[in-house]
Structure formats: C-alpha cells, structure tokens
Design a protein around this motif. Structure first.
Motif, PDB file in Angstrom:
ATOM      1  N   CYS A 273      -3.735  15.411  -0.819  1.00 17.23           N
ATOM      2  CA  CYS A 273      -2.611  14.674  -1.383  1.00 17.23           C
ATOM      3  C   CYS A 273      -3.104  13.858  -2.571  1.00 17.23           C
ATOM      4  O   CYS A 273      -4.311  13.666  -2.763  1.00 17.23           O
ATOM      5  CB  CYS A 273      -1.982  13.755  -0.329  1.00 17.23           C
ATOM      6  N   ALA A 274      -2.164  13.386  -3.365  1.00 18.50           N
ATOM      7  CA  ALA A 274      -2.488  12.536  -4.510  1.00 18.50           C
ATOM      8  C   ALA A 274      -1.217  11.802  -4.920  1.00 18.50           C
ATOM      9  O   ALA A 274      -0.122  12.144  -4.471  1.00 18.50           O
ATOM     10  CB  ALA A 274      -3.025  13.376  -5.677  1.00 18.50           C
ATOM     11  N   TRP A 275      -1.375  10.790  -5.752  1.00 16.99           N
ATOM     12  CA  TRP A 275      -0.198  10.099  -6.285  1.00 16.99           C
ATOM     13  C   TRP A 275      -0.470   9.627  -7.700  1.00 16.99           C
ATOM     14  O   TRP A 275      -1.610   9.386  -8.088  1.00 16.99           O
ATOM     15  CB  TRP A 275       0.201   8.926  -5.395  1.00 16.99           C
ATOM     16  N   ARG A 299     -12.513   2.699  -6.224  1.00 20.43           N
ATOM     17  CA  ARG A 299     -12.457   3.447  -4.976  1.00 20.43           C
ATOM     18  C   ARG A 299     -11.914   2.555  -3.878  1.00 20.43           C
ATOM     19  O   ARG A 299     -11.821   1.341  -4.041  1.00 20.43           O
ATOM     20  CB  ARG A 299     -13.838   3.978  -4.587  1.00 20.43           C
ATOM     21  N   LEU A 300     -11.569   3.174  -2.778  1.00 22.20           N
ATOM     22  CA  LEU A 300     -11.097   2.399  -1.641  1.00 22.20           C
ATOM     23  C   LEU A 300     -12.185   1.435  -1.186  1.00 22.20           C
ATOM     24  O   LEU A 300     -13.318   1.852  -0.967  1.00 22.20           O
ATOM     25  CB  LEU A 300     -10.731   3.317  -0.476  1.00 22.20           C
ATOM     26  N   SER A 301     -11.823   0.184  -1.042  1.00 19.99           N
ATOM     27  CA  SER A 301     -12.794  -0.777  -0.537  1.00 19.99           C
ATOM     28  C   SER A 301     -13.042  -0.516   0.940  1.00 19.99           C
ATOM     29  O   SER A 301     -12.248   0.133   1.619  1.00 19.99           O
ATOM     30  CB  SER A 301     -12.278  -2.206  -0.732  1.00 19.99           C
ATOM     31  N   GLY A 302     -14.137  -1.058   1.445  1.00 19.53           N
ATOM     32  CA  GLY A 302     -14.433  -0.899   2.861  1.00 19.53           C
ATOM     33  C   GLY A 302     -13.334  -1.479   3.735  1.00 19.53           C
ATOM     34  O   GLY A 302     -12.994  -0.921   4.777  1.00 19.53           O
ATOM     35  N   LYS A 303     -12.724  -2.614   3.316  1.00 25.87           N
ATOM     36  CA  LYS A 303     -11.693  -3.246   4.136  1.00 25.87           C
ATOM     37  C   LYS A 303     -10.389  -2.458   4.082  1.00 25.87           C
ATOM     38  O   LYS A 303      -9.671  -2.363   5.068  1.00 25.87           O
ATOM     39  CB  LYS A 303     -11.491  -4.690   3.710  1.00 25.87           C
ATOM     40  N   ASP A 304     -10.073  -1.886   2.907  1.00 28.26           N
ATOM     41  CA  ASP A 304      -8.906  -1.006   2.849  1.00 28.26           C
ATOM     42  C   ASP A 304      -9.121   0.204   3.752  1.00 28.26           C
ATOM     43  O   ASP A 304      -8.234   0.611   4.501  1.00 28.26           O
ATOM     44  CB  ASP A 304      -8.672  -0.525   1.414  1.00 28.26           C
ATOM     45  N   THR A 305     -10.307   0.786   3.670  1.00 30.25           N
ATOM     46  CA  THR A 305     -10.609   1.946   4.499  1.00 30.25           C
ATOM     47  C   THR A 305     -10.519   1.592   5.972  1.00 30.25           C
ATOM     48  O   THR A 305     -10.026   2.360   6.795  1.00 30.25           O
ATOM     49  CB  THR A 305     -12.028   2.459   4.175  1.00 30.25           C
ATOM     50  N   GLU A 306     -10.962   0.380   6.293  1.00 30.43           N
ATOM     51  CA  GLU A 306     -10.914  -0.086   7.674  1.00 30.43           C
ATOM     52  C   GLU A 306      -9.470  -0.154   8.168  1.00 30.43           C
ATOM     53  O   GLU A 306      -9.148   0.260   9.283  1.00 30.43           O
ATOM     54  CB  GLU A 306     -11.557  -1.471   7.730  1.00 30.43           C
ATOM     55  N   THR A 401      -9.807  15.037  -0.514  1.00 30.71           N
ATOM     56  CA  THR A 401     -10.416  15.551  -1.742  1.00 30.71           C
ATOM     57  C   THR A 401     -10.634  14.455  -2.779  1.00 30.71           C
ATOM     58  O   THR A 401     -11.223  14.690  -3.813  1.00 30.71           O
ATOM     59  CB  THR A 401      -9.539  16.661  -2.352  1.00 30.71           C
ATOM     60  N   GLY A 402     -10.143  13.275  -2.520  1.00 31.18           N
ATOM     61  CA  GLY A 402     -10.318  12.163  -3.440  1.00 31.18           C
ATOM     62  C   GLY A 402     -10.201  10.866  -2.676  1.00 31.18           C
ATOM     63  O   GLY A 402      -9.733  10.832  -1.542  1.00 31.18           O
ATOM     64  N   ASP A 403     -10.598   9.772  -3.305  1.00 29.73           N
ATOM     65  CA  ASP A 403     -10.638   8.509  -2.589  1.00 29.73           C
ATOM     66  C   ASP A 403      -9.319   7.770  -2.786  1.00 29.73           C
ATOM     67  O   ASP A 403      -9.220   6.830  -3.580  1.00 29.73           O
ATOM     68  CB  ASP A 403     -11.803   7.683  -3.095  1.00 29.73           C
ATOM     69  N   MET A 404      -8.288   8.213  -2.077  1.00 29.10           N
ATOM     70  CA  MET A 404      -6.987   7.569  -2.181  1.00 29.10           C
ATOM     71  C   MET A 404      -6.223   7.776  -0.887  1.00 29.10           C
ATOM     72  O   MET A 404      -6.596   8.592  -0.038  1.00 29.10           O
ATOM     73  CB  MET A 404      -6.199   8.123  -3.365  1.00 29.10           C
ATOM     74  N   ALA A 405      -5.128   7.015  -0.731  1.00 28.70           N
ATOM     75  CA  ALA A 405      -4.308   7.115   0.465  1.00 28.70           C
ATOM     76  C   ALA A 405      -2.870   6.771   0.121  1.00 28.70           C
ATOM     77  O   ALA A 405      -2.597   6.027  -0.828  1.00 28.70           O
ATOM     78  CB  ALA A 405      -4.834   6.189   1.557  1.00 28.70           C
ATOM     79  N   ILE A 406      -1.944   7.327   0.910  1.00 27.04           N
ATOM     80  CA  ILE A 406      -0.515   7.066   0.773  1.00 27.04           C
ATOM     81  C   ILE A 406       0.014   6.668   2.141  1.00 27.04           C
ATOM     82  O   ILE A 406      -0.138   7.425   3.098  1.00 27.04           O
ATOM     83  CB  ILE A 406       0.246   8.301   0.270  1.00 27.04           C
ATOM     84  N   THR A 407       0.598   5.488   2.243  1.00 23.71           N
ATOM     85  CA  THR A 407       1.189   5.037   3.504  1.00 23.71           C
ATOM     86  C   THR A 407       2.687   4.829   3.332  1.00 23.71           C
ATOM     87  O   THR A 407       3.107   4.067   2.458  1.00 23.71           O
ATOM     88  CB  THR A 407       0.542   3.730   3.987  1.00 23.71           C
ATOM     89  N   PHE A 408       3.470   5.531   4.142  1.00 22.84           N
ATOM     90  CA  PHE A 408       4.909   5.300   4.205  1.00 22.84           C
ATOM     91  C   PHE A 408       5.168   4.233   5.258  1.00 22.84           C
ATOM     92  O   PHE A 408       4.630   4.314   6.371  1.00 22.84           O
ATOM     93  CB  PHE A 408       5.644   6.582   4.600  1.00 22.84           C
ATOM     94  N   LEU A 431      -1.677   3.508  -1.990  1.00 20.83           N
ATOM     95  CA  LEU A 431      -0.265   3.325  -2.288  1.00 20.83           C
ATOM     96  C   LEU A 431       0.524   3.139  -1.004  1.00 20.83           C
ATOM     97  O   LEU A 431       0.341   3.875  -0.034  1.00 20.83           O
ATOM     98  CB  LEU A 431       0.278   4.554  -3.037  1.00 20.83           C
ATOM     99  N   GLN A 432       1.399   2.144  -0.996  1.00 24.07           N
ATOM    100  CA  GLN A 432       2.360   1.988   0.096  1.00 24.07           C
ATOM    101  C   GLN A 432       3.769   2.190  -0.451  1.00 24.07           C
ATOM    102  O   GLN A 432       4.092   1.718  -1.544  1.00 24.07           O
ATOM    103  CB  GLN A 432       2.252   0.609   0.751  1.00 24.07           C
ATOM    104  N   ILE A 433       4.589   2.906   0.328  1.00 27.80           N
ATOM    105  CA  ILE A 433       5.971   3.181  -0.055  1.00 27.80           C
ATOM    106  C   ILE A 433       6.874   2.726   1.078  1.00 27.80           C
ATOM    107  O   ILE A 433       6.763   3.235   2.196  1.00 27.80           O
ATOM    108  CB  ILE A 433       6.172   4.687  -0.328  1.00 27.80           C
ATOM    109  N   LEU A 434       7.740   1.772   0.805  1.00 25.09           N
ATOM    110  CA  LEU A 434       8.675   1.296   1.815  1.00 25.09           C
ATOM    111  C   LEU A 434      10.007   2.022   1.618  1.00 25.09           C
ATOM    112  O   LEU A 434      10.587   2.000   0.529  1.00 25.09           O
ATOM    113  CB  LEU A 434       8.860  -0.214   1.712  1.00 25.09           C
TER     114      LEU A 434
END
Length: 484
Positions: A273-275, A299-306, A401-408, A431-434
């Motif tokens: 995925c990507a955004w 890149r995603l920080s350790g705390k974000d990854t956590e 495939t890349g250092d990112m995330a999408i949260t709905f 990215l967060q999407i409400l």
C-alpha cells in the motif's frame, strides 16, 4: 536436524523421561521444567511412559536450528461414542523454560509464564493401518517455534497462521492453522512459571479467510460442530477434501451474521500500500514521504511503529473499547496490552529506527489524499469498513514495501490524531483517515465490486471529489518500484 527415538532411549543430554514416580536418581538429573511437563503427559497417557520422540540432535542453546528440544508423539484412542476418532497427539518441549538456568529463557519468577508461557500440541487423525505417527508435524511445530523465537511474539487461543502450503507438503487443502486450548492438557505449574498448551488446528483457505474476517474463536466453534472437520477435540484430517462451508452451507450465514453483529477482530495487516498527499505538489520538500534531513528520508519512528504494532495485535482480541495507544506512552519494558506481552516489537526493523527525533515530527492536517493498494489489500477494504469502522473500531495497513502506514478510524476511536474537522492527518509517513458512518455506507456501495476482484481489470480507481479522497487498486509491480 532431528532424530526419532523412544523418549526413554539415551540421547544427547537427555536422560530417560520420568513420570511422577520416577526414581530419585533420574528425577535429580532431569531438567525440572521438562519433568513437570512430562508429569502432565504421564497423567494423560499412563500406559505410554516412553512415546516416540523427535529430538533435535544439536540443541538450540548449542547453536542448532531447532528451538524445540523434543516433540513427543502419543497414540490417543479418542472416543467413538463422542465422534472423536483415534489420532496421534504431538506435544512440544522448548517454548517454555525447561532448564531454569538462562541457557534459553530468562527466569522471571514462578508466578508468571515459563519462557514464552506455552507449548504447542497437534492432533492428527490416525489413518487405517498406520502403526507409527508421521513425523512431519514435528517439523511444522519447529517452524512455528522458530517464528516465536525470532519475532519474540507469543501465540494465543484464536490466533490464525497463514501458511499457504499443505501442512504435510502433499496436495491437501489443509494449508493454514488456527490455535486453541488443548482440550485435554491442563496448565502446568513448573519451578520456572506456568505452562499452558496451545493446539494447532489445520484449516482450509476458505476457513482461514473466515477467521480473518470474523474471528478465530468463532470459526473454531463451527469446526467443533462438524465431526469430519475436527469435531469436539479439533482433530486435523489432512485428507479432508471439503470446507465446513461446503459440508454445511448454512455455516457461511453464521459467519456473515457474526461479522454483522460482532464486527471483525482483524485490526490490521501488512500489505502492499501507499499514500500521496494531493493537497501539496509532489516536489514540495515537506511532502509526507520525502522530508529529508541531509540525505536521510523520514521514516516511521520507533514510537509510531510501536503504536501501529499494538493496533495490529489488538485485532486478535475482542475490543470492547476501541482505543489507539497514545503516540508518546510512558513505558518501561515491554508493551501495555491485554495479551501476554511480546518481548520484541513485531514490526521492528532497521527502517523503523527514528532517524528524525520523534518530538520534531509534527502532525499535519491534509486537505486531499490518494490511497493506493494492490488487489489483495484492496479486497480487504470492505471488511475494514463493514467489520471494523461500522463497529466503532480502527484498521491499519502497514506497508511491507516501504516505511509507511494507513490507519482508518471511526468517530468512536479514542487517541486518534485525525478528527471530524480534519479527517486526514499525517504523523510523518503514518496517515490516519477518519470516516463518518454516513461516508462509510457510501463507500461500501461504491466499492461493492471489490468483493469480487476477479471481475475487474487493474488499475481500478474510485473517487469521492466532495471528500477529496481517491483510492486506486494497482498491480503488484507498482509497489515493487523504489518510489514505494
């Protein structure tokens, strides 16, 4: 490499296997944790004091590849009157602390879990005329144990394991696994902590998907009601050629009703995925995926990854109160969640180390976003919307495939940095999407063809101009490029 021998036969660093009435000389030589588990085995199988056993020739703590020191194999007569067929019962030794001297596991006290806190079991239907148990389940258990040791993530009842291959390397439809409590083995208090027994249950692909879309416990209960698919003791039959939904089509209705009533327990997946932030030009230096300090990309920080990790792990539970963990939790060791804590971040990698100090990454509100998924990931969007957001929960795609995330997230999720006023928000590459309930219903109507992805050609694009949101379903090759 392993060898097959009776458990009472002498082997490397393995004295005879005693039961509760073992001679004192043997008991004093025998590792206490191992002795405690053998006691439970002897309780269940008093007539089989020396079962066949697959043992690692070079133990894991001596540099060998197999984390399990032993896998014992017992013959269980079942109970014909209760539709429980005769079968082979496999029991592992090594995920718990067998020795208590820190050669494998750190001793943390007698009140907590011993080692990882569990051992694996497996029940395989005995074929007519079969005089000895097949040994392939021992290697299957070693494979799961390697995952546990390497990731330091524990299993729990209701978990599912996507294996994508016949468990016995045959042509069988049984290609994945669910985990549940062993119906006969009781928890054991050892000198090094408590050990429970989790049983592996072989399932078909369709049953795995149902477990992912609803929850593992629900599918396990359905399997228990179908004798040929496991029955009360959930015995795996590698020759089973039909899924429970083919055997009894009404069971699919129960799954659909369960998803509608309970929602889905799957709160996230690793995905392609990507955004993109459409509200600013791609060449803008502050683009969420191209911010640089020197030549180092954000890149995603350790705390974000956590936090993302916890989001994924919480999806294996029934969440009564959907809460995203705070971005800056005050923690000591381990992680705060309801399950037994992992001893290592399951999403941790070289790329998850914070290159930019976490406190310097600001949360940005975005006006317009473009989400990109491959076909497999896109097919989960309806589940994300119907099974998660409509039940007040959240769902995360973590890019593989890349250092990112999408949260709905839905409006009922606490701790999100996306809000109804600013529904698209980014914290670095996360990215967060409400989405409001009304918009979710609209999206479900428009995305209906995603439930039958074989019926459309890629690329496929969906757009909601009034919401400034675009979703594209793209071929896998797009995500294999350096840009993603």
């Amino acid at each position: 490499m392993a060898e097959l021998r009776p458990s009472g036969a002498p082997g490397p660093a393995a004295p005879p296997a005693p039961g509760p009435s073992a001679p004192p000389a043997f008991a004093s030589l025998f590792p206490p944790g191992l002795h405690a588990i053998y006691g439970e085995c002897r309780r269940l199988y008093p007539d089989q004091p020396n079962p066949l056993q697959v043992t690692a020739i070079v133990k894991y703590w001596l540099g060998g590849p197999d984390p399990l020191d032993y896998v014992s194999m017992y013959r269980n007569v079942g109970s014909p009157s209760a539709n429980i067929p005769e079968h082979w019962h496999y029991i592992s030794f090594g995920l718990s602390d067998l020795y208590g001297d820190s050669r494998v596991h750190e001793f943390t006290g007698t009140d907590g879990p011993s080692g990882f806190g569990f051992e694996l079991t497996f029940r395989l239907k005995r074929e007519t005329g079969e005089s000895a148990p097949p040994t392939w389940p021992a290697e299957l258990m070693q494979g799961l144990a390697r995952y546990v040791f390497q990731s330091e993530n524990t299993f729990c009842s209701g978990d599912h394991v996507s294996w994508h291959s016949p468990l016995d390397n045959s042509e069988s439809r049984i290609q994945h696994m669910l985990l549940t409590e062993d119906p006969q083995m009781q928890p054991v208090q050892t000198p090094f902590g408590v050990v429970t027994f989790l049983q592996i249950v072989g399932v078909c692909t369709e049953e795995l998907h149902a477990a992912q879309q609803w929850n593992g416990q629900g599918i396990l209960e359905l399997l228990r009601t179908v004798p040929v698919a496991g029955g009360p003791w959930l015995i795996t039959d590698m020759r089973r050629g039909e899924t429970i939904f083919e055997i009894d089509p009404h069971l699919q209705e129960r799954v659909d009703k369960g998803i509608e009533t309970d929602g889905s327990n799957l709160s996230g997946v690793s995905a392609k995925c990507a955004w993109d932030d459409l509200s600013r030009p791609p060449e803008d230096d502050e683009d969420s995926r191209s911010i640089c300090i020197g030549t180092q990309p954000r890149r995603l920080s350790g705390k974000d990854t956590e936090q993302i990790r916890e989001t994924l792990r919480r999806g294996l539970e029934i969440n009564n109160k959907p809460v995203l963990p705070p971005i800056n939790p005050q923690r000591q060791n381990g992680f705060t969640h309801d399950r037994a804590p992992s001893r290592k971040d399951s999403l941790e990698s070289d790329s998850s180390t914070a290159i930019i100090p976490h406190e310097l990454i600001r949360t940005r509100q975005l006006e317009s976003v473009h989400l990109k998924f491959n076909q497999e990931s896109g097919a989960l969007i309806p589940l994300c919307l119907r099974g998660r957001l409509l039940h007040g929960r959240h769902f995360t795609y973590k890019s593989i495939t890349g250092d990112m995330a999408i949260t709905f997230v839905s409006t009922g999720v606490e701790g999100a940095f996306a809000t109804e006023e600013h529904p698209y928000a980014a914290h670095g590459p996360w990215l967060q999407i409400l989405l409001t309930e009304e918009f979710v219903e609209k999206m479900l109507e428009d995305l209906e063809d995603l439930t039958s992805p074989e019926e459309f050609k890629l690329p496929k694009e969906y757009s909601w101009p009034e919401k400034k949101l675009k979703v594209s379903i793209l071929p896998d090759v797009v995500f294999d490029s350096p840009l993603h």
